[in-house]
Design an enzyme around this catalytic site. Structure first.
Site, PDB file in Angstrom:
ATOM      1  N   HIS A 181      -2.683  -1.880  -9.793  1.00 42.60           N
ATOM      2  CA  HIS A 181      -3.624  -1.231  -8.878  1.00 42.60           C
ATOM      3  C   HIS A 181      -4.893  -2.066  -8.787  1.00 42.60           C
ATOM      4  CE1 HIS A 181      -6.017   1.910  -6.978  1.00 42.60           C
ATOM      5  NE2 HIS A 181      -4.844   2.435  -6.649  1.00 42.60           N
TER       6      HIS A 181
ATOM      7  N   HIS B 154       0.865  -1.188   0.000  1.00 42.55           N
ATOM      8  CA  HIS B 154       0.000   0.000   0.000  1.00 42.55           C
ATOM      9  C   HIS B 154       0.901   1.238   0.000  1.00 42.55           C
ATOM     10  CE1 HIS B 154      -3.346   2.583   0.560  1.00 42.55           C
ATOM     11  NE2 HIS B 154      -3.718   2.278   1.772  1.00 42.55           N
TER      12      HIS B 154
ATOM     13  N   ASP C 253       2.740   5.558  -6.831  1.00 44.78           N
ATOM     14  CA  ASP C 253       4.023   5.375  -6.124  1.00 44.78           C
ATOM     15  C   ASP C 253       5.225   5.258  -7.044  1.00 44.78           C
ATOM     16  OD1 ASP C 253       1.933   3.600  -4.084  1.00 44.78           O
ATOM     17  OD2 ASP C 253       3.170   5.238  -3.324  1.00 44.78           O
TER      18      ASP C 253
HETATM   19  C1  SDX Z   1      -1.509   2.242  -3.428  1.00 40.77           C
HETATM   20  O1  SDX Z   1      -6.240   1.076  -3.323  1.00 40.77           O
HETATM   21  C2  SDX Z   1      -5.719   2.210  -3.483  1.00 40.77           C
HETATM   22  O2  SDX Z   1      -6.372   3.144  -3.888  1.00 40.77           O
HETATM   23  C3  SDX Z   1      -4.280   2.305  -3.090  1.00 40.77           C
HETATM   24  C4  SDX Z   1      -3.583   3.599  -3.451  1.00 40.77           C
HETATM   25  C5  SDX Z   1      -4.130   4.753  -2.678  1.00 40.77           C
HETATM   26  O3  SDX Z   1      -4.001   5.881  -3.155  1.00 40.77           O
HETATM   27  O4  SDX Z   1      -4.589   4.531  -1.529  1.00 40.77           O
HETATM   28  O5  SDX Z   1      -3.726   3.871  -4.832  1.00 40.77           O
HETATM   29  C6  SDX Z   1      -2.101   3.542  -3.110  1.00 40.77           C
HETATM   30  O6  SDX Z   1      -1.494   1.379  -2.595  1.00 40.77           O
HETATM   31  C7  SDX Z   1      -0.988   2.013  -4.813  1.00 40.77           C
HETATM   32  C8  SDX Z   1      -0.449   0.567  -5.004  1.00 40.77           C
HETATM   33  C9  SDX Z   1       0.968   0.542  -4.435  1.00 40.77           C
HETATM   34  N1  SDX Z   1       1.498  -0.842  -4.423  1.00 40.77           N
HETATM   35  C10 SDX Z   1       2.414  -1.246  -5.293  1.00 40.77           C
HETATM   36  O7  SDX Z   1       2.843  -0.580  -6.225  1.00 40.77           O
HETATM   37  C11 SDX Z   1       2.919  -2.662  -5.032  1.00 40.77           C
HETATM   38  C12 SDX Z   1       2.988  -3.403  -6.361  1.00 40.77           C
HETATM   39  N2  SDX Z   1       1.644  -3.578  -6.830  1.00 40.77           N
HETATM   40  C13 SDX Z   1       1.031  -4.889  -6.573  1.00 40.77           C
HETATM   41  O8  SDX Z   1       1.360  -5.425  -5.322  1.00 40.77           O
HETATM   42  C14 SDX Z   1      -0.434  -4.922  -6.946  1.00 40.77           C
HETATM   43  O9  SDX Z   1      -0.569  -4.364  -8.185  1.00 40.77           O
HETATM   44  C15 SDX Z   1      -1.462  -4.331  -6.028  1.00 40.77           C
HETATM   45  C16 SDX Z   1      -1.330  -4.827  -4.638  1.00 40.77           C
HETATM   46  C17 SDX Z   1      -1.376  -2.855  -6.038  1.00 40.77           C
HETATM   47  C18 SDX Z   1      -2.811  -4.754  -6.591  1.00 40.77           C
HETATM   48  O10 SDX Z   1      -2.801  -6.111  -6.472  1.00 40.77           O
HETATM   49  P1  SDX Z   1      -4.012  -6.994  -6.954  1.00 40.77           P
HETATM   50  O11 SDX Z   1      -5.249  -6.224  -7.169  1.00 40.77           O
HETATM   51  O12 SDX Z   1      -4.065  -8.172  -6.049  1.00 40.77           O
HETATM   52  O13 SDX Z   1      -3.493  -7.367  -8.366  1.00 40.77           O
HETATM   53  P2  SDX Z   1      -4.159  -8.481  -9.153  1.00 40.77           P
HETATM   54  O14 SDX Z   1      -4.274  -9.726  -8.345  1.00 40.77           O
HETATM   55  O15 SDX Z   1      -5.409  -7.959  -9.778  1.00 40.77           O
HETATM   56  O16 SDX Z   1      -3.043  -8.765 -10.245  1.00 40.77           O
HETATM   57  C19 SDX Z   1      -3.424  -9.436 -11.409  1.00 40.77           C
HETATM   58  C20 SDX Z   1      -2.146 -10.077 -11.912  1.00 40.77           C
HETATM   59  C21 SDX Z   1      -1.571 -11.119 -10.965  1.00 40.77           C
HETATM   60  O17 SDX Z   1      -0.868 -12.035 -11.788  1.00 40.77           O
HETATM   61  P3  SDX Z   1      -1.592 -13.466 -12.165  1.00 40.77           P
HETATM   62  O18 SDX Z   1      -1.869 -14.149 -10.850  1.00 40.77           O
HETATM   63  O19 SDX Z   1      -2.841 -13.092 -12.920  1.00 40.77           O
HETATM   64  O20 SDX Z   1      -0.562 -14.181 -13.025  1.00 40.77           O
HETATM   65  O21 SDX Z   1      -1.111  -9.085 -12.043  1.00 40.77           O
HETATM   66  C22 SDX Z   1      -0.011  -9.451 -11.214  1.00 40.77           C
HETATM   67  C23 SDX Z   1      -0.552 -10.373 -10.160  1.00 40.77           C
HETATM   68  O22 SDX Z   1       0.492 -11.221  -9.670  1.00 40.77           O
HETATM   69  N3  SDX Z   1       0.517  -8.223 -10.645  1.00 40.77           N
HETATM   70  C24 SDX Z   1       1.783  -7.851 -10.751  1.00 40.77           C
HETATM   71  C25 SDX Z   1       1.852  -6.606 -10.116  1.00 40.77           C
HETATM   72  N4  SDX Z   1       0.643  -6.281  -9.648  1.00 40.77           N
HETATM   73  C26 SDX Z   1      -0.187  -7.289  -9.974  1.00 40.77           C
HETATM   74  N5  SDX Z   1       2.850  -8.461 -11.323  1.00 40.77           N
HETATM   75  C27 SDX Z   1       4.024  -7.777 -11.236  1.00 40.77           C
HETATM   76  N6  SDX Z   1       4.155  -6.570 -10.651  1.00 40.77           N
HETATM   77  C28 SDX Z   1       3.110  -5.968 -10.083  1.00 40.77           C
HETATM   78  N7  SDX Z   1       3.255  -4.785  -9.496  1.00 40.77           N
END
Ligand code: SDX
Length: 390
Positions: A268, A229, A324
């Site tokens: 996201h 997050h 971020d």
């Molecule tokens: C913030 O919610 C908000 O509004 C948050 C925020 C706010 O202002 O409050 O916007 C702030 O938290 C932004 C996010 C910051 N976090 C990161 O940048 C960490 C990296 N991002 C990931 O951890 C991820 O994208 C999340 C946690 C942000 C979202 O995760 P989800 O919704 O669980 O992603 P998903 O399961 O829908 O992903 C789908 C696929 C998956 O792969 P498969 O299982 O389909 O093979 O995409 C992959 C995920 O593994 N994936 C990524 C990835 N994010 C998702 N693969 C590589 N790198 C990534 N960053």
């Protein structure tokens, strides 16, 4: 009813929540605070005006704005006992842990804050929290650096005051570069709220028990502390440093595609398009780097974004830069150490947490948060006495 948070039956971790504070269209990359597009607010407003908008539901007139700024400026000081409390932290403790604990501690300094039904009292606590968050954040920073705490200078603007409490190193007046203060003010605006993100949900869940707002916001700080997050901006800098050069990017991308790690700052829960905040932050990078000089990691970040946006792994999963991905580059250029990045996020997010807390406590139909569970364990077992089991 706005603010009514219910947990959809049958889904363990899906909550639906009606709110009038922030609107996001994840497919189109749209973000609006109380109906105003984030691009216009970032371009033309100030962080304190946006805070007023989020809390009170519309933009202030001149008198309202001046009173709001006066009230917040008047409450930037923190009780000396809170300073003593903070001096008990380990010298190298993470500032987010210190901020979380100090905000929770404020509930003991303002016991009247537990009376959440009184409108004037609620507004007083909201003003206090917006006013004191930069002071507590700056003191956590100074504590971790082993430097004396700097008291607020209420002749300065909100963001300039924060920079002075962080970086002032002598008795003479500290006057930050107005261009850097403006850039930080824009970053605070961009982080001010984001509908039902993890930390806002924590604030709502804890707040639904009708506890005081300091305890609710402290829960939000705890959620934001996590690397998935708010901690992502710190993780992005570590990731870029570890990549080290543009030549190493293809190998890194392969590792991500193999599931070895995530591309921090990408993806996201809601945006399946470019995060509109990331676009504005990218532009702010240029403005800051004119003053501070370009962050050498920018070139790696830009190449990483370019390669990822052309790679089917990211395209097929609709993974784009989020808020971020570039913010850490600016914070580092402003001389913030990585452990302070999420503190900056928390200061910016405070009005959004409080606007959603206020919406929740003003909603007379709101019930205590109680997610529905799908039980997956054993049932009806017979207890065997220890002597038969050991
Ligand atoms: C913030 O919610 C908000 O509004 C948050 C925020 C706010 O202002 O409050 O916007 C702030 O938290 C932004 C996010 C910051 N976090 C990161 O940048 C960490 C990296 N991002 C990931 O951890 C991820 O994208 C999340 C946690 C942000 C979202 O995760 P989800 O919704 O669980 O992603 P998903 O399961 O829908 O992903 C789908 C696929 C998956 O792969 P498969 O299982 O389909 O093979 O995409 C992959 C995920 O593994 N994936 C990524 C990835 N994010 C998702 N693969 C590589 N790198 C990534 N960053």
């Amino acid at each position: 009813t706005p603010g009514l948070c219910t947990y959809d039956p049958g889904f363990t971790n899906t909550a639906s929540c009606r709110s009038a504070v922030t609107f996001i269209d994840g497919e189109k990359g749209i973000l609006e605070y109380r109906g105003y597009p984030i691009e216009q607010l970032a371009e033309s407003s100030t962080f304190l005006e946006v805070a007023y908008l989020l809390i009170h539901g519309d933009l202030p007139d001149k008198a309202q704005y001046e009173q709001w700024v006066h009230d917040i400026t008047y409450h930037t000081f923190v009780h000396e006992n809170v300073k003593t409390f903070m001096q008990g932290f380990r010298y190298d403790g993470h500032p987010m842990g210190m901020l979380e604990a100090s905000v929770a501690a404020l509930s003991t300094f303002y016991p009247e804050s537990s009376n959440i039904t009184d409108a004037d009292n609620r507004n007083m606590q909201i003003v206090r929290m917006i006013a004191k968050m930069p002071t507590l954040g700056a003191w956590a920073f100074r504590h971790a650096q082993g430097k004396p705490y700097v008291y607020p200078d209420n002749d300065l603007s909100y963001t300039e005051n924060f920079l002075a409490m962080l970086f002032k190193m002598s008795e003479q007046k500290y006057e930050p570069d107005p261009r850097l203060a403006k850039a930080l003010d824009v970053l605070f605006i961009l982080h001010a709220d984001h509908e039902q993100n993890c930390s806002a949900n924590a604030v709502r869940s804890v707040g639904s028990s009708q506890v005081d707002p300091y305890s609710s916001v402290a829960a939000g700080i705890g959620a934001l502390y996590g690397p998935l997050h708010g901690g992502a901006n710190e993780a992005v800098l570590r990731m870029l440093r570890r990549i080290g050069s543009k030549e190493n990017i293809p190998g890194f991308i392969e590792g991500v595609k193999n599931g070895d790690e995530k591309l921090m700052g990408f993806g996201h829960r809601v945006y399946k398009n470019y995060d509109p905040r990331a676009k504005i932050i990218k532009k702010t990078c240029d403005e800051v780097f004119e003053v501070t000089g370009v962050n050498p990691l920018l070139e790696i970040a830009q190449e990483l974004e370019k390669i990822a946006l052309e790679d089917d792994y990211f395209i097929s999963r609709k993974l784009y830069p989020n808020v971020d991905f570039y913010s850490g580059l600016i914070y580092e250029a402003l001389n913030f150490p990585p452990e302070m990045f999420t503190v900056l996020f928390a200061i910016g997010r405070t009005p959004g947490w409080l606007a959603q807390w206020l919406e929740l406590v003003q909603d007379k139909d709101q019930k205590i948060a109680r997610p529905k569970q799908i039980y997956t364990g054993d049932r009806g077992l017979e207890f065997t006495p220890r002597e038969e089991r050991w």
